[in-house]
Write an enzyme that holds these catalytic residues in place. Sequence first.
Site, PDB file in Angstrom:
ATOM      1  N   SER A   1       0.744  -1.298  -0.098  1.00 28.67           N
ATOM      2  CA  SER A   1       0.165  -0.073  -0.155  1.00 28.67           C
ATOM      3  C   SER A   1       0.712   1.260   0.109  1.00 28.67           C
ATOM      4  O   SER A   1       0.175   2.430  -0.151  1.00 28.67           O
ATOM      5  CB  SER A   1      -1.062  -0.141   1.207  1.00 28.67           C
ATOM      6  OG  SER A   1      -2.138  -0.587   0.728  1.00 28.67           O
TER       7      SER A   1
ATOM      8  N   LYS B   1       0.270   3.988  -2.727  1.00 25.84           N
ATOM      9  CA  LYS B   1      -0.523   4.929  -2.717  1.00 25.84           C
ATOM     10  C   LYS B   1      -0.029   6.361  -2.522  1.00 25.84           C
ATOM     11  O   LYS B   1      -0.462   7.290  -2.944  1.00 25.84           O
ATOM     12  CB  LYS B   1      -1.567   4.753  -1.519  1.00 25.84           C
ATOM     13  CG  LYS B   1      -2.510   3.464  -1.633  1.00 25.84           C
ATOM     14  CD  LYS B   1      -3.515   3.342  -0.426  1.00 25.84           C
ATOM     15  CE  LYS B   1      -4.362   2.320  -0.605  1.00 25.84           C
ATOM     16  NZ  LYS B   1      -4.138   1.069  -0.404  1.00 25.84           N
TER      17      LYS B   1
ATOM     18  N   SER C   1      -5.751   4.232   4.332  1.00 29.10           N
ATOM     19  CA  SER C   1      -5.070   3.118   3.193  1.00 29.10           C
ATOM     20  C   SER C   1      -6.391   2.653   2.396  1.00 29.10           C
ATOM     21  O   SER C   1      -6.443   1.622   2.279  1.00 29.10           O
ATOM     22  CB  SER C   1      -4.351   1.992   3.894  1.00 29.10           C
ATOM     23  OG  SER C   1      -3.719   1.526   2.945  1.00 29.10           O
TER      24      SER C   1
END
Length: 486
Positions: A142, A145, A322
Amino acid sequence: MPAWRLPVASALVGLAVAAGAVTAAGPWDSGQRTAERELAAAQSHAGGADHGSGSGGGRSGRTGPVGGPPLAPDVLAAIGAAPATRSPDPVPPPTGSGLADALAPLLKDPSLGTRTAASVVDTATGKELYGSGAGDAAVPASTVKIATAVAALDALGPGHRLETAVVKGATDDELVLVGGGDPTLTARDPEGADGPASLRTLAERTARALKGDGKRKVTLSYDTSLYSGPEQHPIGPNENIAPVSSLMADEGRLDDSARGPAPRATDPAADAARAFADRLRDHGVDVGGEPHRTAASPQADKVASVKSQPLSAIVERMLTDSDNDIAEALARQTAIAERQPASFDGGGRAVEARLKKLRLPLGGAHFADGSGLNRDDKVSAALLAQLLVRSADPRRPELRPVLTGLPVAGFSGTLRNRYAEAPAGTGVVRAKTGTLTGVNTLAGTVVDADGRLLAFAFMTSESTDANGAQNALDRLAATVANCGCR
């Protein structure tokens, strides 16, 4: 505890309390935390922290808000340091050897797995102070991102808003609900003027417009043509992400949750259209039949619309929680801005193109999605750290939401329940987490013990102990925060 450590500990406690106050006040304030906005306005051009003095006086003489007292110094001086001067660089950065002495032993923790990478960068100069495998591309999970956020903000700007509209259809009594790609659109009660766009508000406006034209009976269609390619993420049906559609409400969640894993709709666009039809009926409009998918005419007259919060707020929410659904939407919005297909592939190419324009180190990088759920994503620790450096650059205020959206260790988002094993980082470390089976990553910022703002990225692969790996990453970040490392 040595005497010299006492003031440092007190300072860290103060920072933790301040972070808690920010969290209690809510993570977003019109797209940017108030304190961060005031700090950004006061910064010099020396780097992400205020390392210089304002005009007309020294650091302690900066003026605060109109009518208020002078602001305190921006950063803590090093313990035992000489009084601040007007030097352009009064706060020294840590040295590579000092960071190596502190971090290299921690990177050998067996819980981190067989592959590790690290990069620590001075945000004021962009210089990498410490690196270990920093240029090697690896699965970011993640933390990708951060790249999605930077690309979207650079392409669209922090004030950009996503519009969901109702337009006239092919017949006089047909309405078309047109998805504009707003992943934060909700079918729940509006949260106020500054909250996410609401189908309830859109229904109220639509009903008012219809009644003004003397209409009380319509049919409803919906348009999802803004996006292209497969809607289902390559990982398949999953509680971490809904099918990616330009029209969805509450991220296709089938429960009352607003974040985290949840059962998801198989066709979020159809569900959103049905919810909108119900809201129209609540306002006295007779909606006949079931909504069906169509393509609205580009020349269709608009009946009503709602707009999302500014992109800055959406980016902050994505990073703090997230949020995979938001991440995939932002990648597609970047693709539209870059005139690429609004698909998984087009979004990946658009993100890479934007980062290339920012002259970031893209060696070995590949963006297979916007969220990091795809293991085909590859980035380096050096890229993650430099993305944060760009976001800290006062010459790029449009990227500031990347920093303000980072979770605060022990207080917010995906770091709320971490740092029990590394308490020195609580309230001080701000970082994006990344977790897949066997993969753990952490990238963010800290102000070190000497007051220098540093960006860091730590990446691990092939770990068999997820909790141990997370704790080891937390110790690495806390160590950077807690040392001058010279």
